[in-house]
Design an enzyme around this catalytic site. Structure first.
Site, short mmCIF file in Angstrom:
data_model
loop_
_atom_site.label_atom_id
_atom_site.label_comp_id
_atom_site.label_asym_id
_atom_site.label_seq_id
_atom_site.Cartn_x
_atom_site.Cartn_y
_atom_site.Cartn_z
N GLU A 58 -26.39 -7.98 2.67
CA GLU A 58 -26.67 -8.04 1.36
C GLU A 58 -27.17 -9.47 1.35
OE1 GLU A 58 -22.22 -7.92 0.84
OE2 GLU A 58 -22.40 -5.73 1.04
N LYS B 293 -16.36 -11.20 1.66
CA LYS B 293 -17.68 -11.29 0.58
C LYS B 293 -17.37 -12.33 -0.72
CE LYS B 293 -19.28 -6.99 2.53
NZ LYS B 293 -19.90 -5.55 2.24
N GLY C 132 -19.67 -0.12 2.42
CA GLY C 132 -18.89 0.16 1.22
C GLY C 132 -19.17 1.60 0.49
N HIS D 221 -26.27 -11.12 7.20
CA HIS D 221 -25.79 -9.85 6.53
C HIS D 221 -26.76 -9.17 5.81
CE1 HIS D 221 -23.35 -7.10 4.13
NE2 HIS D 221 -22.25 -7.34 5.05
N GLU E 17 -24.76 -2.67 11.65
CA GLU E 17 -24.16 -2.18 10.10
C GLU E 17 -25.06 -1.47 9.43
OE1 GLU E 17 -20.71 -4.68 8.68
OE2 GLU E 17 -22.48 -5.98 8.13
N ASN F 278 -14.70 -9.58 6.53
CA ASN F 278 -15.52 -10.17 5.74
C ASN F 278 -15.34 -10.12 4.13
OD1 ASN F 278 -17.99 -11.06 4.10
ND2 ASN F 278 -19.04 -9.34 4.94
N SER G 26 -17.86 0.65 6.48
CA SER G 26 -16.87 1.59 6.11
C SER G 26 -15.78 1.80 7.01
CB SER G 26 -17.38 2.84 5.52
OG SER G 26 -18.07 2.95 4.38
P1 PGA Z 1 -17.44 -2.23 4.38
O1 PGA Z 1 -18.49 -3.56 4.69
O2 PGA Z 1 -16.35 -2.25 5.37
O3 PGA Z 1 -16.97 -2.67 2.87
O4 PGA Z 1 -18.31 -1.04 4.40
C1 PGA Z 1 -18.89 -4.14 5.81
C2 PGA Z 1 -19.61 -5.23 5.93
O5 PGA Z 1 -20.61 -5.42 5.00
O6 PGA Z 1 -19.37 -6.05 6.49
#
Ligand code: PGA
Length: 250
Positions: free
Chosen positions: A94, A12, A169, A92, A163, A10, A208
């Site tokens: 976010e 983003k 992140g 997601h 997640e 992803n 992560s």
């Molecule tokens: P990350 O993000 O691997 O940077 O922690 C995962 C995600 O948001 O799908």
């Protein structure tokens, strides 16, 4: 029938034409991998990335639930398909947080995408506060119950990504016991909703994921792959995660 693993990236809000070389480099590993690989890219890159990608699917990161209409800035399932996408992420955290998307919105998006012919990765996950309060499993099971599409014609085209928000992140990850507990609970909800087909839906872990922890995660029962953010932005970080999943494929 066994569930094959899926490793999806992803990007983003990252990536311009200069980054398409990474898609090319990821192609080389994806072509020989014994698992499914996907990259969910900014809508602006999808068409060009589809031309660069061999042996794996390019997807979107969100989709609107309506076919078309006055929805400034949004992208429909038909538009994603038209650009060459084969899948999309929905729900997601976010988007749930920053765009205020509810479980009902996420369900409608998943249904619209599946019926248009896109595969779907539906995300769920708890906040730090919920985990600390000891309500992670109940909360995430409530989220999945309210976000799942009413039906799935082909369970191989639908995945759930667990997640934990606090792991995205941050470099922090749950213990493998916590992941196993959550994925087993989610498997139960999928079987409750879809019967036998619920056994064939993939449950990915995200948050992560790196080359250094992927092997451990992929060995957890009911972890059918990963949704990878930061470590999917370049082939040097992403390919070893693909290879770790491929090495465990039977
Ligand atoms: P990350 O993000 O691997 O940077 O922690 C995962 C995600 O948001 O799908």
């Amino acid at each position: 029938m066994a569930r094959g693993k899926l490793v999806a990236g992803n990007w983003k809000m990252h990536g311009v034409a200069a980054d398409l070389g990474e898609v090319n480099a990821i192609s080389m590993a994806a072509e020989t991998a014994r698992i499914d690989v996907a990259l969910c890219l900014p809508a602006t890159l999808i068409e060009r990335a589809v031309r660069a990608a061999r042996g794996f699917a390019i997807g979107g990161q969100d989709v609107h639930q309506a076919d078309k209409g006055a929805h400034t800035g949004c992208v429909s399932a038909a538009m994603l398909l038209d650009a060459g996408a084969r899948l999309t992420i929905v729900g997601h955290s976010e988007r749930r947080e920053a765009q205020g998307e509810s479980d009902a919105d996420v369900k409608a998006k998943a249904e619209a995408a599946l019926s248009a012919g896109l595969d779907v990765i539906l995300c769920i996950g708890e906040s730090d506060a919920v985990r600390e309060a000891g309500h992670a499993v109940d909360t995430v099971c409530g989220q999945i119950d309210a976000s799942l599409p009413e039906s799935i014609a082909d369970p191989a085209r639908f995945s759930v990504a667990y997640e934990p928000i606090w792991a995205i992140g941050t470099g922090k990850v749950p213990s493998t016991d916590d992941i196993a507990e959550m994925h087993a609970a989610l498997r139960g909800r999928l079987i409750h909703k879809f019967g036998e087909a619920g056994k064939l839906v993939r449950i990915l872990y995200g948050g992560s994921v790196k080359a250094s922890n992927a092997v451990e995660f992929f060995a957890v029962p009911d972890v059918d792959g990963a949704l990878v953010g930061g470590a999917s932005l370049n082939a040097a970080d992403f390919v070893p995660i693909v290879e770790a999943a491929s090495a465990q494929a039977s």
